[in-house]
Write a protein that holds these residues in place. Structure first.
Motif, mmCIF file in Angstrom:
data_model
loop_
_atom_site.group_PDB
_atom_site.id
_atom_site.type_symbol
_atom_site.label_atom_id
_atom_site.label_comp_id
_atom_site.label_asym_id
_atom_site.label_seq_id
_atom_site.Cartn_x
_atom_site.Cartn_y
_atom_site.Cartn_z
ATOM 1 N N GLU A 61 0.851 -1.187 0.000
ATOM 2 C CA GLU A 61 0.000 0.000 0.000
ATOM 3 C C GLU A 61 0.889 1.240 0.000
ATOM 4 O O GLU A 61 1.734 1.407 0.890
ATOM 5 C CB GLU A 61 -0.876 -0.009 1.252
ATOM 6 N N TYR B 245 0.441 -5.695 -6.242
ATOM 7 C CA TYR B 245 -0.374 -5.132 -5.159
ATOM 8 C C TYR B 245 -1.608 -5.984 -4.910
ATOM 9 O O TYR B 245 -2.036 -6.154 -3.770
ATOM 10 C CB TYR B 245 -0.765 -3.704 -5.527
ATOM 11 N N ILE B 246 -2.171 -6.536 -5.964
ATOM 12 C CA ILE B 246 -3.399 -7.309 -5.837
ATOM 13 C C ILE B 246 -3.200 -8.528 -4.937
ATOM 14 O O ILE B 246 -4.146 -9.035 -4.331
ATOM 15 C CB ILE B 246 -3.923 -7.735 -7.233
ATOM 16 N N GLU C 35 -4.576 -8.841 -1.363
ATOM 17 C CA GLU C 35 -5.932 -9.330 -1.103
ATOM 18 C C GLU C 35 -5.821 -10.819 -0.830
ATOM 19 O O GLU C 35 -5.162 -11.556 -1.552
ATOM 20 C CB GLU C 35 -6.812 -9.063 -2.327
ATOM 21 N N SER D 73 -5.316 4.100 -0.164
ATOM 22 C CA SER D 73 -6.641 3.596 -0.526
ATOM 23 C C SER D 73 -7.775 4.198 0.293
ATOM 24 O O SER D 73 -8.939 3.849 0.067
ATOM 25 C CB SER D 73 -6.674 2.071 -0.364
ATOM 26 N N TYR E 14 -3.160 2.555 -9.057
ATOM 27 C CA TYR E 14 -4.257 1.587 -9.052
ATOM 28 C C TYR E 14 -4.583 1.080 -10.457
ATOM 29 O O TYR E 14 -4.968 -0.087 -10.623
ATOM 30 C CB TYR E 14 -5.486 2.178 -8.368
ATOM 31 N N GLU F 199 -1.956 -1.524 -11.114
ATOM 32 C CA GLU F 199 -2.019 -2.717 -10.274
ATOM 33 C C GLU F 199 -3.343 -3.488 -10.380
ATOM 34 O O GLU F 199 -3.466 -4.573 -9.805
ATOM 35 C CB GLU F 199 -1.780 -2.333 -8.808
ATOM 36 N N SER F 200 -4.315 -2.957 -11.082
ATOM 37 C CA SER F 200 -5.568 -3.694 -11.266
ATOM 38 C C SER F 200 -5.292 -5.000 -11.996
ATOM 39 O O SER F 200 -4.569 -5.033 -12.996
ATOM 40 C CB SER F 200 -6.560 -2.854 -12.072
ATOM 41 N N CYS G 153 -13.335 -2.045 -12.605
ATOM 42 C CA CYS G 153 -11.998 -1.678 -12.127
ATOM 43 C C CYS G 153 -11.023 -1.547 -13.292
ATOM 44 O O CYS G 153 -10.282 -0.572 -13.394
ATOM 45 C CB CYS G 153 -11.512 -2.728 -11.125
ATOM 46 N N THR H 93 -10.402 2.436 -13.629
ATOM 47 C CA THR H 93 -9.125 2.979 -13.152
ATOM 48 C C THR H 93 -8.355 3.621 -14.303
ATOM 49 O O THR H 93 -7.678 4.639 -14.112
ATOM 50 C CB THR H 93 -8.271 1.882 -12.498
ATOM 51 N N CYS I 24 -12.997 -7.723 -5.556
ATOM 52 C CA CYS I 24 -12.172 -7.418 -4.378
ATOM 53 C C CYS I 24 -12.184 -5.925 -4.101
ATOM 54 O O CYS I 24 -12.712 -5.141 -4.903
ATOM 55 C CB CYS I 24 -10.737 -7.938 -4.580
ATOM 56 N N LEU J 30 -9.972 -3.635 -4.388
ATOM 57 C CA LEU J 30 -9.073 -2.737 -5.107
ATOM 58 C C LEU J 30 -9.856 -1.652 -5.829
ATOM 59 O O LEU J 30 -9.427 -0.502 -5.905
ATOM 60 C CB LEU J 30 -8.192 -3.499 -6.103
#
Length: 455
Positions: free
Chosen positions: A86, A169-170, A173, A289, A350, A353-354, A361, A365, A401, A403
């Motif tokens: 993050e 980053y994902i 989750e 976030s 974001y 990183e999606s 998303c 994004t 999720c 994100l």
């Protein structure tokens, strides 16, 4: 001075080694848990403590453990989420770097409580120094009899492994992390089923954050009720905060939950005030976030009460006037920071990183990044501002999720609280880009820009 339960001895030379860690009381909690407590006793102490997940969600840890399914003959797993990525958050990395045995001791206690005989620490791939540190510490613990077969003669077995992550980053989750741990692409799973029922290798699994797991050590040492006496209301215990931005003393701080936000920013014990004598403009309290708050709402709630560093106080007023504790990534902006530029920077992250699994998303994004880019670089329209709000609403709550929510909230809150600055980028595109203003005056709100022009 607030109590320090996790990093009290962080400056002791050699605290990263088993020998020095034990001299400071290390592994007493393991001995207590394995020799005098049943797994259910450990779970009960964690419930009494009121410990909430320190990775961002804030869900009660003991309750999460109690959801774990226990079918006969089926293995259970504990996975530590050390995929800290993050923006603005670095407290888990700090803990793993300097006191790795605190995490390992917590992993042993937590694994015992959950009946897991194999556990994993999933570490972000870029953190290779921390991976090596943890591997060395695990070897020390195993040689000392704290890992492996029949730990301390208790009859309990545990093997602990460090798994480098995919650098995504994902994968922070929990279900995407599990997919990655199984060797697959790190895409979040649709829930239900939840990991507590069908997680790693389709077996019951608990995924907890580094800090959450390390916090079980003082909870077992001192007792859940003693831990619960620290803090305010349902925000119990201590919390590690990653403080960065325009402050005099950036770093990782352990606070007792309930410290006033103003004290955290301005006291010498913590951030030491705004750098270079500037004024406070805004704060992102829980990592990129969460919604951004302007200075007036950072210090006080909408009701005029002092804003506290607690889950409840930071969230007071909902997203209209509040924010979230999140992962504790506390980013401070001074009066000269450009909100539009920083929001665009978050959106770039974001979008990049999606995982692309969900259309809102994946597409949303990308569009937010594009629109913010043209606003920042003087090509925007006033209608773009409402377009960003509309896109954020269409993303929020419509993805597998969180994100998508994480991408939408910063944009929506930045416009909610700093709309004049977004409008100024449209109305005065040349001024917002002019090198004559210099970085110190870059993209200030309209009234500040007019004042500067009149001078």
């Amino acid at each position: 001075m607030g109590r320090k339960l996790l990093i009290e001895h962080i400056n002791v030379p050699g605290i990263n080694t088993l020998e020095v860690y034990r001299q400071k009381g290390g592994y007493r909690a393991v001995e207590k848990a394995l020799k005098t407590m049943s797994p259910d006793d450990v779970v009960e102490e964690v419930k009494k403590s009121g410990l909430r997940g320190r990775g961002g969600a804030g869900f009660p840890t003991g309750m999460k453990w109690s959801f774990l399914a226990k079918p006969e003959g089926v293995p259970r797993y504990l996975v530590c989420n050390a995929d800290e990525s993050e923006p603005g958050t670095f407290k888990d990395r700090h803990l793993m770097t300097y006191i790795p045995h605190a995490l390992i001791e917590g992993m042993i206690i937590s694994s015992y409580a959950l009946g897991a005989n194999v556990s994993y620490i999933y570490v972000r791939g870029e953190m290779m120094p921390q991976i090596r540190i943890l591997e060395k510490a695990i070897a020390e613990a195993k040689n000392a009899g704290f890992l492996g077969k029949n730990i301390l003669g208790s009859g309990y077995d545990l093997e602990l492994y460090v798994q480098p992550g995919g650098g995504a980053y994902i994968c922070g989750e929990e279900t995407a992390l599990i997919e990655s741990l199984e060797g697959k692409r790190g895409n979040p799973r649709i829930k239900p089923p939840f990991p507590a029922i069908a997680g790693l290798y389709n077996c019951p699994t608990v995924v907890n954050n580094v800090e959450s797991i390390a916090a079980t050590v003082p909870i077992i040492n001192d007792g859940g009720e003693e831990y619960a006496k620290i803090g305010v209301g349902r925000s119990t215990g201590t919390k590690l905060i990653s403080a960065s931005g325009n402050i005099n003393k950036p770093g990782v701080y352990e606070i007792e939950l309930g410290v006033p936000v103003e004290e955290f920013i301005y006291s010498d014990e913590y951030c030491g005030g705004i750098a270079n004598g500037k004024r406070l403009k805004a704060v992102v309290a829980g990592g990129s976030s969460v919604p951004i708050l302007p200075a007036n709402l950072v210090m006080k709630t909408a009701n005029g009460e002092n804003r506290l560093m607690t889950y409840e106080s930071l969230a007071d007023g909902g997203f209209a006037t509040g924010t979230m504790m999140g992962s504790g990534g506390f980013i401070v902006f001074d009066e000269d920071q450009c909100i539009v530029r920083n929001t665009w920077n978050f959106s770039r992250f974001y979008h990049h990183e999606s995982c692309g699994q969900c259309s809102p998303c994946r597409e949303g994004t990308g569009w937010m990044e594009k629109v913010l880019h043209r606003l920042e670089y003087g090509h925007g329209k006033l209608s773009d501002i409402d377009l960003l709000v509309d896109v954020s609403k269409k993303i929020e709550g419509n993805t597998i999720c969180p994100l998508g929510d994480a991408a939408a909230w910063p944009v929506a809150s930045a416009i909610r609280h700093f709309r004049d600055e977004f409008e100024w980028h449209v109305k005065e595109p040349m001024k917002s880009q002019s090198t004559n203003y210099g970085l110190a005056n870059y993209a200030k709100p309209i009234e500040k820009a007019v004042a500067a022009e009149e001078k």
